[in-house]
Structures are given as C-alpha cells and as structure tokens.
Write a protein that holds these residues in place. Structure first.
Motif, mmCIF file in Angstrom:
data_model
loop_
_atom_site.group_PDB
_atom_site.id
_atom_site.type_symbol
_atom_site.label_atom_id
_atom_site.label_comp_id
_atom_site.label_asym_id
_atom_site.label_seq_id
_atom_site.Cartn_x
_atom_site.Cartn_y
_atom_site.Cartn_z
ATOM 1 N N ARG A 116 48.516 44.562 40.917
ATOM 2 C CA ARG A 116 47.381 44.112 40.106
ATOM 3 C C ARG A 116 46.349 43.365 40.960
ATOM 4 O O ARG A 116 45.148 43.449 40.700
ATOM 5 C CB ARG A 116 47.900 43.195 38.987
ATOM 6 N N LEU A 117 46.833 42.654 41.975
ATOM 7 C CA LEU A 117 45.938 41.902 42.851
ATOM 8 C C LEU A 117 45.455 42.733 44.039
ATOM 9 O O LEU A 117 44.903 42.192 44.996
ATOM 10 C CB LEU A 117 46.646 40.641 43.355
ATOM 11 N N ASP A 118 45.655 44.051 43.977
ATOM 12 C CA ASP A 118 45.219 44.984 45.026
ATOM 13 C C ASP A 118 45.886 44.703 46.371
ATOM 14 O O ASP A 118 45.285 44.887 47.436
ATOM 15 C CB ASP A 118 43.694 44.947 45.175
ATOM 16 N N VAL A 123 52.386 45.119 50.847
ATOM 17 C CA VAL A 123 53.601 44.396 50.487
ATOM 18 C C VAL A 123 54.559 44.219 51.668
ATOM 19 O O VAL A 123 55.342 43.263 51.698
ATOM 20 C CB VAL A 123 54.339 45.089 49.312
ATOM 21 N N ASN A 124 54.506 45.101 52.653
ATOM 22 C CA ASN A 124 55.400 44.996 53.803
ATOM 23 C C ASN A 124 54.736 44.367 55.026
ATOM 24 O O ASN A 124 55.342 44.303 56.096
ATOM 25 C CB ASN A 124 55.959 46.372 54.161
ATOM 26 N N GLN A 135 45.185 36.848 52.170
ATOM 27 C CA GLN A 135 46.086 35.701 52.135
ATOM 28 C C GLN A 135 45.868 34.881 50.866
ATOM 29 O O GLN A 135 46.817 34.370 50.265
ATOM 30 C CB GLN A 135 45.877 34.816 53.369
ATOM 31 N N GLN A 136 44.605 34.784 50.458
ATOM 32 C CA GLN A 136 44.299 34.051 49.235
ATOM 33 C C GLN A 136 44.890 34.762 48.014
ATOM 34 O O GLN A 136 45.437 34.114 47.111
ATOM 35 C CB GLN A 136 42.778 33.912 49.088
ATOM 36 N N ARG A 137 44.812 36.078 47.996
ATOM 37 C CA ARG A 137 45.420 36.833 46.893
ATOM 38 C C ARG A 137 46.935 36.645 46.879
ATOM 39 O O ARG A 137 47.536 36.506 45.811
ATOM 40 C CB ARG A 137 45.105 38.322 47.032
ATOM 41 N N ALA A 138 47.551 36.641 48.054
ATOM 42 C CA ALA A 138 48.997 36.421 48.131
ATOM 43 C C ALA A 138 49.366 35.034 47.631
ATOM 44 O O ALA A 138 50.395 34.842 46.969
ATOM 45 C CB ALA A 138 49.475 36.611 49.570
ATOM 46 N N GLN A 139 48.512 34.064 47.935
ATOM 47 C CA GLN A 139 48.745 32.692 47.464
ATOM 48 C C GLN A 139 48.676 32.641 45.932
ATOM 49 O O GLN A 139 49.454 31.936 45.283
ATOM 50 C CB GLN A 139 47.684 31.774 48.067
ATOM 51 N N ILE A 140 47.745 33.376 45.359
ATOM 52 C CA ILE A 140 47.627 33.434 43.899
ATOM 53 C C ILE A 140 48.863 34.112 43.307
ATOM 54 O O ILE A 140 49.405 33.664 42.288
ATOM 55 C CB ILE A 140 46.335 34.174 43.506
ATOM 56 N N GLY A 170 40.152 38.722 36.230
ATOM 57 C CA GLY A 170 40.891 39.460 35.207
ATOM 58 C C GLY A 170 42.315 38.987 35.071
ATOM 59 O O GLY A 170 42.844 38.856 33.956
ATOM 60 N N VAL A 171 42.968 38.702 36.203
ATOM 61 C CA VAL A 171 44.353 38.223 36.170
ATOM 62 C C VAL A 171 44.435 36.869 35.480
ATOM 63 O O VAL A 171 45.303 36.643 34.628
ATOM 64 C CB VAL A 171 44.925 38.140 37.599
ATOM 65 N N LEU A 172 43.532 35.947 35.825
ATOM 66 C CA LEU A 172 43.556 34.618 35.213
ATOM 67 C C LEU A 172 43.244 34.683 33.720
ATOM 68 O O LEU A 172 43.831 33.953 32.914
ATOM 69 C CB LEU A 172 42.560 33.695 35.913
ATOM 70 N N ALA A 173 42.328 35.568 33.344
ATOM 71 C CA ALA A 173 42.010 35.728 31.924
ATOM 72 C C ALA A 173 43.232 36.222 31.152
ATOM 73 O O ALA A 173 43.471 35.793 30.019
ATOM 74 C CB ALA A 173 40.842 36.696 31.756
ATOM 75 N N ASP A 174 44.024 37.100 31.764
ATOM 76 C CA ASP A 174 45.242 37.588 31.114
ATOM 77 C C ASP A 174 46.267 36.470 30.945
ATOM 78 O O ASP A 174 46.966 36.399 29.931
ATOM 79 C CB ASP A 174 45.852 38.736 31.920
ATOM 80 N N VAL A 175 46.373 35.594 31.950
ATOM 81 C CA VAL A 175 47.303 34.462 31.852
ATOM 82 C C VAL A 175 46.902 33.562 30.694
ATOM 83 O O VAL A 175 47.734 33.135 29.887
ATOM 84 C CB VAL A 175 47.341 33.671 33.172
ATOM 85 N N ALA A 176 45.612 33.268 30.590
ATOM 86 C CA ALA A 176 45.139 32.437 29.482
ATOM 87 C C ALA A 176 45.362 33.137 28.143
ATOM 88 O O ALA A 176 45.752 32.499 27.161
ATOM 89 C CB ALA A 176 43.663 32.108 29.672
ATOM 90 N N ALA A 177 45.143 34.440 28.110
ATOM 91 C CA ALA A 177 45.324 35.185 26.862
ATOM 92 C C ALA A 177 46.765 35.146 26.378
ATOM 93 O O ALA A 177 47.033 35.300 25.188
ATOM 94 C CB ALA A 177 44.869 36.635 27.052
#
Length: 294
Positions: A116-118, A123-124, A135-140, A170-177
């Motif tokens: 989802r975070l592209d 992943v490897n 790296q920021q996406r991985a941190q999220i 979009g990911v954060l909006a889904d968490v709030a939803a």
C-alpha cells in the motif's frame, strides 16, 4: 478520544509546555503545527510516556493513560529509528511480532501495508539502501504494522515527493476512518490544511488556537471575495464598504463590511462588463497561523 489536560513541562528555567490542553477525537485527523521549538515533539513524547510531564495529565477515553494503553499506540518519531542493516520486510514483521502478532499474520499484514505504501518491490532491500523518501515510508509502516488504535506521527511527510505524500495521506485517512484518533505534526501547512479534520496551533509552549478548520476560519479568518471581470476592476477601491486586498487589472480580491456591500459590488461589476468569476476565498491555514502566532 485522546486528551491533554493542562500539561506543563520545563527544562531548567525554560518552559517547554505551559498548561497545554487539546483533544484528538476518535476517527479524526488532527494536525499539530508550530515552529521549531514550539513544543510539538515534547507534547508527543509525553503522550507516548517517553517524557514525564511536570504537571497535568493525559487521558484516553476519559481514563488516565498508562503503559498498557500505550501498547495500542503507533508512533513515528521525527528521527529515523529503524535498524539500518535489516531488510524492510524483516524489520516490519519484527515490529509486528513485538506487539504480539503471530508470525504468519505479522508477515501478511506487513506485506499488505508495504504494498500500500509502494514499497512492495523493496521488501528485501535493507533500510540503509533505501532513498530518504522510501526510508520515511518504511518508518510509517513500522508505526502502522500492528494496526494501532491511536496514531501519533512526528513530521510523517518530511522528505516525501508529491506522489508519496498522496499515498501516505490515503493510508492515514484509512486509519482515521477505522475510528482511531490520529495526531501528526508537520511544517507543511498546505498538507495539514488539505488532510486534517482538526488543527492545533502551538507557539512558545502554549496552545494559540485549536478546533476544526471551519471553526478556526470563523474565529480568526476574514471573509474575502475574488472577482475576475473583463475590464478594469480599479473602481472597487472606491466602492463603499469594500477593502481591496489584491488587485491586478480585471482581477481583485476584496473584503466586504456587509453582505449588502458585497452584493452592490457584484451588481456594479455586472453593470461595467462581463463577470468571468466571482467566488468566496477561504482564509488559509498559513494566514491563520501568522495571525495567532506573530
């Protein structure tokens, strides 16, 4: 609902937080904005229990917040905190396992989130081999992999390109939803304004304004109107009850003292030539920020 009640913190003689109170509602994205040294990170660390407040309290659902409650939180610090030699998937699964997830479920959820975070094609890769944005996406992903019930993020959009910003939004909006209270700090006021349900503005360790974007505009903003016409709009400068804010030929932004003054200005514009557009201009978060902080 996450709430801070009169939270204060001092470092020696310097007050970092001074009776700070605000609410992060269930299922709402709350933007936490302020300049460097305003107190945002200190407040977040107190919420997470990393720092202890000198006075005041933090509650969740009206009850005092304890260590057991904080295990249900997701947190992303501003500083990068992942193991640089670990692979992206390995790191994400490991953090899910620390929160009690079974191996198969942890791996399944990690893969889904990274896709989802592209980051599906990364992943490897090791964390240190990623670009700063990835790296920021991985941190999220690390903050979200255990599906937290409360989410606290310090500068989550730092270093992200526009496409990545849209993905994370979009990911954060889904968490709030899903019903989780989501608090995040950011210096990027345009993103905060576009994404958030509520805003908290802090300066010098004190809350200067808090509430929904609509409420803050009502309280601190000014009502402006934008006019574009075929012809010179300079006559607006002499119109009764009108204050011209910006002007360029047939384009002008103005404030009207009354609805009657606004309607009269529109009627005059129509009488003088073709009106291309006539719209209400909302006060921006940047303008509100300057008003309450400076």
């Amino acid at each position: 609902m996450l709430e801070l009640h009169d939270v204060s913190k001092r470092y020696g003689d310097r007050p970092a937080l001074d009776a700070v109170s605000f609410t992060v509602g269930d299922g709402r994205l709350t933007g936490f904005v302020g300049g460097n040294g305003a107190g945002k990170t200190t407040a977040m660390r107190i919420i997470l229990g990393v720092l202890a407040a000198d006075s005041g309290r933090v509650t969740l659902g009206g009850m005092p917040l304890g260590d057991v409650d904080r295990r249900r939180f997701g947190y992303m610090p501003e500083e990068r905190g992942l193991y640089p030699k670990m692979r992206v998937l390995e790191q994400t699964v490991y953090l899910a396992r620390l929160h009690g997830w079974a191996p198969a479920a942890a791996r399944r959820n990690a893969l889904e989130l990274l896709e989802r975070l592209d980051l599906g094609e990364r992943v490897n890769d090791t964390i240190e081999s990623l670009s700063l944005g990835n790296q920021q996406r991985a941190q999220i992903a690390a903050a979200l992999v255990h599906r937290p019930e409360v989410l606290v993020l310090d500068e989550p959009f730092s270093g992200l390109d526009p496409m990545a910003v849209e993905t994370v939004q979009g990911v954060l909006a889904d968490v709030a939803a899903s019903g989780a209270p989501v608090l995040f700090s950011s210096h990027q006021l345009d993103i905060v304004e576009r994404l958030c349900d509520d805003l908290v503005i802090i300066a010098g360790g004190r809350i200067r304004a808090a509430g929904s974007g609509e409420a803050l505009r009502e309280q601190h903003g000014s009502e402006r109107w934008e006019l574009l016409m075929n012809g010179d709009a300079g006559w607006l400068r002499e119109a009764p009850g009108i204050t011209v804010v910006e002007f360029d030929g047939g384009w002008a932004v103005f404030e009207a003292e009354t609805d009657a003054a606004r309607q009269a200005a529109l009627a005059e514009a129509v009488a003088r030539g073709e009106v291309v557009t006539f719209t209400r201009e909302h006060t921006t978060l940047a303008e509100i920020f300057k008003e309450v902080v400076l």
